[in-house]
Design a protein around this motif. Structure first.
Motif, PDB file in Angstrom:
ATOM      1  N   LEU A  51       0.843  -1.201   0.000  1.00  0.00           N
ATOM      2  CA  LEU A  51       0.000   0.000   0.000  1.00  0.00           C
ATOM      3  C   LEU A  51       0.880   1.254   0.000  1.00  0.00           C
ATOM      4  CD1 LEU A  51      -2.928   0.956   0.098  1.00  0.00           C
ATOM      5  CD2 LEU A  51      -2.834   0.825   2.586  1.00  0.00           C
ATOM      6  N   LEU A  86      -4.994   3.105  -6.896  1.00  0.00           N
ATOM      7  CA  LEU A  86      -4.536   2.219  -5.814  1.00  0.00           C
ATOM      8  C   LEU A  86      -4.911   0.769  -6.112  1.00  0.00           C
ATOM      9  CD1 LEU A  86      -5.321   3.971  -2.403  1.00  0.00           C
ATOM     10  CD2 LEU A  86      -3.077   3.456  -3.389  1.00  0.00           C
ATOM     11  N   ARG A  87      -6.145   0.582  -6.566  1.00  0.00           N
ATOM     12  CA  ARG A  87      -6.617  -0.779  -6.859  1.00  0.00           C
ATOM     13  C   ARG A  87      -5.747  -1.425  -7.942  1.00  0.00           C
ATOM     14  NH1 ARG A  87     -12.254  -0.514  -9.286  1.00  0.00           N
ATOM     15  NH2 ARG A  87     -11.012   0.377 -10.938  1.00  0.00           N
ATOM     16  N   LEU A 137      -2.243  -2.168  -6.582  1.00  0.00           N
ATOM     17  CA  LEU A 137      -2.194  -3.286  -5.632  1.00  0.00           C
ATOM     18  C   LEU A 137      -2.419  -4.620  -6.336  1.00  0.00           C
ATOM     19  CD1 LEU A 137      -4.165  -1.675  -2.672  1.00  0.00           C
ATOM     20  CD2 LEU A 137      -1.764  -2.382  -2.641  1.00  0.00           C
ATOM     21  N   TRP A 143     -12.057  -4.020  -0.356  1.00  0.00           N
ATOM     22  CA  TRP A 143     -11.511  -2.683  -0.077  1.00  0.00           C
ATOM     23  C   TRP A 143     -11.128  -2.528   1.393  1.00  0.00           C
ATOM     24  CZ3 TRP A 143      -9.266   0.726  -2.959  1.00  0.00           C
ATOM     25  CH2 TRP A 143      -9.533   0.755  -4.327  1.00  0.00           C
ATOM     26  N   ARG A 178      -7.767  -3.879   1.528  1.00  0.00           N
ATOM     27  CA  ARG A 178      -6.766  -3.020   0.894  1.00  0.00           C
ATOM     28  C   ARG A 178      -6.396  -1.828   1.765  1.00  0.00           C
ATOM     29  NH1 ARG A 178     -10.375  -3.361  -3.914  1.00  0.00           N
ATOM     30  NH2 ARG A 178      -9.561  -5.056  -5.209  1.00  0.00           N
TER      31      ARG A 178
END
Lengths: 190, 222
Positions: A134, A184-185, A188, B44, B47
């Motif tokens: 992250l 971000l998705r 990652l 999510w 994450r």
């Protein structure tokens, strides 16, 4: 006296928390207390950061742990981490409490008195594999977008509060947030 | 299908906590009715949760645990007697490093029932349901037997301690098997019996090193 190949501390601590949650689901009060000893301060810190008032934070922490006890059966270690389960519970409670407070208290300004800078204790993230990934992906966002995401997650600011705080139009904030999350998705998943 | 990316970002915003008004309502509705959306929210949460590590931990005030206990414990018929041992336990805590919150909850939730000669009912720090019953006979034999479910993590042992009236440091009575134990110990009424979780074989220091799980007071009863 130590084991031959001790697992990494972070991994074994996560496993232990998952085991404690499973024991809570089975009605084990000792496990519940142990879980509280282990997570109480972190959850309370999150609650306090979002609510900014000790009485509201106490309510959020209380509610979150009551939900932990009542909903531990929903926790599935195959599907997710104990950390995400616990952090999510306390964040939803804290957000609920401050948003309700804002609705019921005319003149209450959730964005007021916020620390001006979002925390940049991002180095804390690298303590776990998930956090490290992250951290790397947040770095790709650039300073402005990263700050926006952190202010939302850490301080619990809504779209309109962020817009007010940063003096940008609401639509702009929404599109920045969406693009940041999509980025971000993708990062990652890569 | 065409709105899947939008749905996923709505889930992301829901987890981030930025939604308001209609959008917040829509997300809450989907969460309750659409398993795919619930899965997206779940993903999510995984994450984003590590971000919480950026927030400094803050030790919650002790009364929060008391409230959690009160909310989550089913009503008990046993009498709960707050015992004025806080001060002594705190002294003890100060000398042993046992968390004050644990000492406080021990003091608050020791359960006394009214059995025979000299008896202690040991209840978890986390609850009021007795898990161990200790009986001290006049001949100096202390019998501790389980009165409820006890689980001990692998590689650990329970250790029994006696904290006499006016004393600030507990005395080890040895490792306590989950099946209970008989031992010779002359204990006066008023002695606190405590059970801590220790490394296998018992505390290496002669004082509790792990959490105190159960406690109760030895009481003389006619």
């Amino acid at each position: 006296m130590p084991e031959d190949n001790p697992p990494p501390v972070a991994a074994s601590a996560a496993d232990e928390s998952a085991r404690l949650l499973l024991r809570c689901a089975a009605g084990d009060r000792v496990a519940f207390r142990t879980l509280y000893d282990r997570w109480g301060a972190r959850l309370h810190g999150v609650a306090l950061r979002i609510t900014r008032q000790s009485a509201l934070a106490a309510d959020a922490t209380h509610d979150a742990f009551v939900q932990v006890w009542q909903q531990a059966g929903r926790f599935d270690p195959a599907r997710g981490s104990a950390e995400a389960f616990l952090i999510s519970l306390v964040r939803y409670r804290a957000l609920d409490i401050v948003r309700r407070r804002a609705r019921e208290t005319p003149g209450y300004d959730a964005a007021e008195d916020r620390p001006d800078e979002a925390p940049d204790a991002l180095t804390q993230l690298v303590g776990s594999a998930e956090g490290a990934a992250l951290h790397r992906c947040l770095a790709l966002l650039g300073a402005e977008r990263r700050r926006l995401v952190l202010m939302a997650f850490v301080d619990g600011l809504s779209h309109s509060e962020l817009a007010e705080k940063l003096s940008v139009p609401l639509g702009t904030v929404k599109s920045w947030i969406r693009r940041s999350l999509a980025s971000l998705r993708d990062c990652l998943a890569a | 299908m065409s709105d899947a990316p939008d749905r996923d970002l709505l889930a992301a915003e829901y987890v981030l906590g930025t939604l308001e008004g209609d959008e917040a309502d829509q997300a809450a509705h989907l969460l309750a009715t659409d398993p795919a959306f619930a899965d997206a929210v779940h993903a999510w949460q995984e994450r984003l949760a590590p971000l919480a590590a950026c927030v400094p931990a803050v030790e919650p005030p002790a009364e929060i645990w008391d409230r959690i206990e009160a909310t989550t414990m089913p009503a008990q018929s046993a009498t709960v007697i707050p015992i004025a041992f806080r001060r002594r336990l705190r002294l003890w805590q100060a000398s042993t490093g046992v968390a004050m919150a644990i000492a406080a909850s021990l003091a608050a939730f020791i359960v006394l029932r009214a059995p025979s000669p000299r008896v202690a009912v040991l209840a978890p720090m986390t609850g009021r349901v007795p898990v161990l019953l200790a009986t001290a006979g006049s001949e100096g034999v202390l019998t501790v037997r389980p009165d409820g479910a006890i689980t001990v993590p692998s590689g650990r042992d329970l250790e029994l301690w006696a904290l006499g009236k006016g004393e600030t440091r507990p005395r080890s009575l040895g490792v306590l098997p989950v099946g209970g134990r008989r031992l010779v110990a002359r204990l006066a009424p008023g002695t606190q019996l405590l059970v801590s979780l220790e490394p296998r074989g018992g505390s290496p220091t002669g004082q509790p090193t792990g959490p105190v799980l159960y406690g109760g007071q030895l009481t003389a009863v006619e």
